[in-house]
Design a protein around this motif. Sequence first.
Motif, PDB file in Angstrom:
ATOM      1  N   LYS A  61      -0.933   7.606 -15.335  1.00 29.85           N
ATOM      2  CA  LYS A  61      -2.467   7.701 -14.723  1.00 29.85           C
ATOM      3  C   LYS A  61      -2.375   8.237 -13.173  1.00 29.85           C
ATOM      4  N   LYS A  62      -3.218   8.538 -12.727  1.00 31.24           N
ATOM      5  CA  LYS A  62      -3.217   8.957 -11.374  1.00 31.24           C
ATOM      6  C   LYS A  62      -3.057   7.875 -10.246  1.00 31.24           C
ATOM      7  N   ARG A  63      -2.081   8.282  -9.447  1.00 34.85           N
ATOM      8  CA  ARG A  63      -1.818   7.429  -8.209  1.00 34.85           C
ATOM      9  C   ARG A  63      -1.791   8.046  -6.761  1.00 34.85           C
ATOM     10  N   ILE A  64      -2.197   7.120  -5.786  1.00 32.13           N
ATOM     11  CA  ILE A  64      -1.914   7.712  -4.545  1.00 32.13           C
ATOM     12  C   ILE A  64      -0.582   6.937  -4.042  1.00 32.13           C
ATOM     13  N   VAL A  65       0.418   7.743  -3.739  1.00 34.61           N
ATOM     14  CA  VAL A  65       1.487   7.155  -3.166  1.00 34.61           C
ATOM     15  C   VAL A  65       1.915   7.202  -1.750  1.00 34.61           C
ATOM     16  N   CYS A  66       2.322   6.385  -0.891  1.00 36.87           N
ATOM     17  CA  CYS A  66       2.926   6.628   0.472  1.00 36.87           C
ATOM     18  C   CYS A  66       4.503   6.132   0.440  1.00 36.87           C
ATOM     19  N   VAL A  67       5.418   6.966   0.946  1.00 42.98           N
ATOM     20  CA  VAL A  67       6.807   6.816   1.030  1.00 42.98           C
ATOM     21  C   VAL A  67       7.030   6.642   2.385  1.00 42.98           C
ATOM     22  N   GLY A  68       7.768   5.699   2.725  1.00 49.65           N
ATOM     23  CA  GLY A  68       8.147   5.357   4.151  1.00 49.65           C
ATOM     24  C   GLY A  68       7.944   4.104   4.528  1.00 49.65           C
ATOM     25  N   ARG A  69       8.552   3.432   5.788  1.00 50.17           N
ATOM     26  CA  ARG A  69       8.522   2.270   6.107  1.00 50.17           C
ATOM     27  C   ARG A  69       7.234   1.723   6.683  1.00 50.17           C
ATOM     28  N   LEU A  70       6.691   0.516   6.123  1.00 51.90           N
ATOM     29  CA  LEU A  70       5.504   0.148   6.474  1.00 51.90           C
ATOM     30  C   LEU A  70       5.560  -0.470   7.999  1.00 51.90           C
TER      31      LEU A  70
ATOM     32  N   GLU B 256      -4.604   3.625  -8.576  1.00 50.77           N
ATOM     33  CA  GLU B 256      -3.744   2.792  -7.930  1.00 50.77           C
ATOM     34  C   GLU B 256      -3.182   3.010  -6.642  1.00 50.77           C
ATOM     35  N   LEU B 257      -2.861   2.396  -5.803  1.00 51.41           N
ATOM     36  CA  LEU B 257      -2.193   2.667  -4.583  1.00 51.41           C
ATOM     37  C   LEU B 257      -0.638   2.103  -4.400  1.00 51.41           C
ATOM     38  N   VAL B 258       0.217   2.888  -4.124  1.00 54.15           N
ATOM     39  CA  VAL B 258       1.586   2.371  -4.183  1.00 54.15           C
ATOM     40  C   VAL B 258       2.290   2.962  -3.023  1.00 54.15           C
ATOM     41  N   PHE B 259       3.021   1.660  -2.312  1.00 50.56           N
ATOM     42  CA  PHE B 259       3.687   1.863  -1.130  1.00 50.56           C
ATOM     43  C   PHE B 259       5.321   1.718  -1.571  1.00 50.56           C
TER      44      PHE B 259
ATOM     45  N   PHE C  36       3.529  -2.744  -3.448  1.00 49.21           N
ATOM     46  CA  PHE C  36       4.529  -2.574  -2.423  1.00 49.21           C
ATOM     47  C   PHE C  36       5.832  -2.906  -3.127  1.00 49.21           C
ATOM     48  N   LEU C  37       6.431  -1.562  -3.278  1.00 49.54           N
ATOM     49  CA  LEU C  37       7.627  -1.733  -4.199  1.00 49.54           C
ATOM     50  C   LEU C  37       8.884  -1.925  -3.247  1.00 49.54           C
TER      51      LEU C  37
ATOM     52  N   LYS D  27       1.430  12.597 -12.004  1.00 47.47           N
ATOM     53  CA  LYS D  27       0.131  12.220 -11.784  1.00 47.47           C
ATOM     54  C   LYS D  27      -0.068  11.742 -10.257  1.00 47.47           C
ATOM     55  N   ASP D  28       1.215  11.802  -9.499  1.00 48.88           N
ATOM     56  CA  ASP D  28       0.976  11.264  -8.282  1.00 48.88           C
ATOM     57  C   ASP D  28       0.382  12.162  -7.150  1.00 48.88           C
ATOM     58  N   ILE D  29      -0.398  11.800  -6.174  1.00 51.31           N
ATOM     59  CA  ILE D  29      -0.743  12.531  -4.970  1.00 51.31           C
ATOM     60  C   ILE D  29      -0.062  11.633  -3.789  1.00 51.31           C
ATOM     61  N   CYS D  30       0.596  12.303  -2.795  1.00 52.36           N
ATOM     62  CA  CYS D  30       1.368  11.929  -1.677  1.00 52.36           C
ATOM     63  C   CYS D  30       0.383  11.658  -0.613  1.00 52.36           C
ATOM     64  N   VAL D  31       0.116  10.858   0.030  1.00 48.84           N
ATOM     65  CA  VAL D  31      -0.609  10.620   1.380  1.00 48.84           C
ATOM     66  C   VAL D  31      -0.037   9.984   2.604  1.00 48.84           C
ATOM     67  N   PHE D  32       0.102  10.568   3.596  1.00 43.74           N
ATOM     68  CA  PHE D  32       1.002  10.065   4.825  1.00 43.74           C
ATOM     69  C   PHE D  32      -0.072  10.036   6.137  1.00 43.74           C
ATOM     70  N   THR D  33      -0.442   8.860   6.475  1.00 43.93           N
ATOM     71  CA  THR D  33      -1.517   8.605   7.432  1.00 43.93           C
ATOM     72  C   THR D  33      -0.966   8.185   9.034  1.00 43.93           C
ATOM     73  N   SER D  34       0.510   8.462   9.063  1.00 39.50           N
ATOM     74  CA  SER D  34       0.932   8.204  10.382  1.00 39.50           C
ATOM     75  C   SER D  34       0.150   8.627  11.555  1.00 39.50           C
ATOM     76  N   SER D  35       0.059   7.696  12.663  1.00 40.27           N
ATOM     77  CA  SER D  35      -0.327   7.888  13.911  1.00 40.27           C
ATOM     78  C   SER D  35       0.735   8.583  14.694  1.00 40.27           C
ATOM     79  N   GLN D  36       1.581   8.779  14.533  1.00 35.55           N
ATOM     80  CA  GLN D  36       2.671   9.406  15.455  1.00 35.55           C
ATOM     81  C   GLN D  36       4.031   9.568  14.549  1.00 35.55           C
ATOM     82  N   GLU D  37       4.387  11.041  14.419  1.00 37.16           N
ATOM     83  CA  GLU D  37       5.547  11.384  13.894  1.00 37.16           C
ATOM     84  C   GLU D  37       6.165  12.612  15.069  1.00 37.16           C
ATOM     85  N   THR D  38       7.848  12.677  14.993  1.00 36.85           N
ATOM     86  CA  THR D  38       8.201  13.710  15.412  1.00 36.85           C
ATOM     87  C   THR D  38       8.258  15.052  14.742  1.00 36.85           C
TER      88      THR D  38
END
Length: 419
Positions: free
Chosen positions: A197-206, A231-234, A260-261, A274-285
């Motif tokens: 199934k389709k999921r939204i996945v975000c990889v990285g420290r919370l 589903e939303l997976v971190f 939260f894995l 089936k995954d879409i990666c979404v990254f919502t960071s307010s600050q990155e280098t």
Amino acid sequence: MKKILFVSPTSTFDNGAEKSIFYLMELMVARGYKVFNVCQKLPDAMLEKHIDVYKEAGITNIYLPAVKWWWEDAPGEIHATKEQLATSYRQNIEDISEILTKYEIDLVISNTVNVFQGAVAAALNQIPHYWLIHEFPEKEFAYYLDKCDFISDYSTEIFSVAGNLNQSLQHLFPNRQVRNFIPYTKILDFQIPKGEKKRIVCVGRLTERKNQLELIKAFELLKKQGYSDLELVFIGSWDGDYKDKCDAYIKKQGLESVSFLGQKDNPWEELTDKDICVFTSSQETFGMVYVEAVLKGLPVIISDNLGHKTAFDLIQVGKMYELGNMEQLVSFIKESLEDFDNEFIQAQEDKKKAATAYTIEQVYKEIIDQIEQMTDVVQPNSIRHLESIVSTNPKTTKLERAALKLSNALYRLRRKIEG
């Protein structure tokens, strides 16, 4: 054979700066250099993987106990008195100085603006020092704006992540050339497993800076708009306070299907076709995780912070929404969900394009060129940021007296030259 000592940020692989420059170390070993790495000593259980990875790469790792590895006013708690902190900093500088002498090091590279001990030790031993800066001088890293004179004085060369950060730093160091690099990441190419199934996945420290709560709120809106099976997976470790904040919101809104894995050695093995990666960071280098997702051939949506923009300018892949614009973020996710098959096919093509533009030799070219040319040492003439470490007390150590003597002599010389 030239010998290089790197000073690493964290002794862990959940830090983008450490991950990316590990590959530079590995490349320099392959080019015939002898590479050493010094970092903070953590509990043995936390260091096991760190030790094995560096050893396998042929890098000599040295761990030093520290009350705090970063600057006193850098992010991170201090569980000690000022006297204990100063003693720890002094000991780290002395230990690094001994390493420089013992292994006859030719060059020291500090792999974050947040550490200074290697810069001081290099100056005391008349060894060139390069500073690699990954951090924008904003928010939790705004503290280093007051240390630009120190950074300049104690650097033979200054490098920063290319793009917006480099432009910002060039204004902060108008009399220096701030050279470029692009953080490198290596992704093993393997077939993405089939998903159910389709999921939204975000990889990285919370964390607050990664801004995952914005994604949780967007997910809530999608649920209300009929995407009940979504589903939303971190994937990644977390800061406790921010995880509590996210959990409280999820509970209050009665949200389901949020997982939260935790930390995974290879988070990309957890994703499917089936995954879409979404990254919502307010600050990155730079946005290394964004690049990793592209290199895995997955559809990607990113916020428009300056670091993401730098990476996006390089590979021109995915969708970029305006940070904080929930309506736009939800709209982009819906577009990807509704046209997923075509977006996945496009992501496979984008993967090939990105791999061509993103090679380790190219992204680290300026650093490698300067290492092979090895310019002269820029002598330090600022010591004021180390007042809590280097004392004028008559009982100062030999190292402290040497630092003061060197700094004062160079300061007088500079004043004389400047007239």
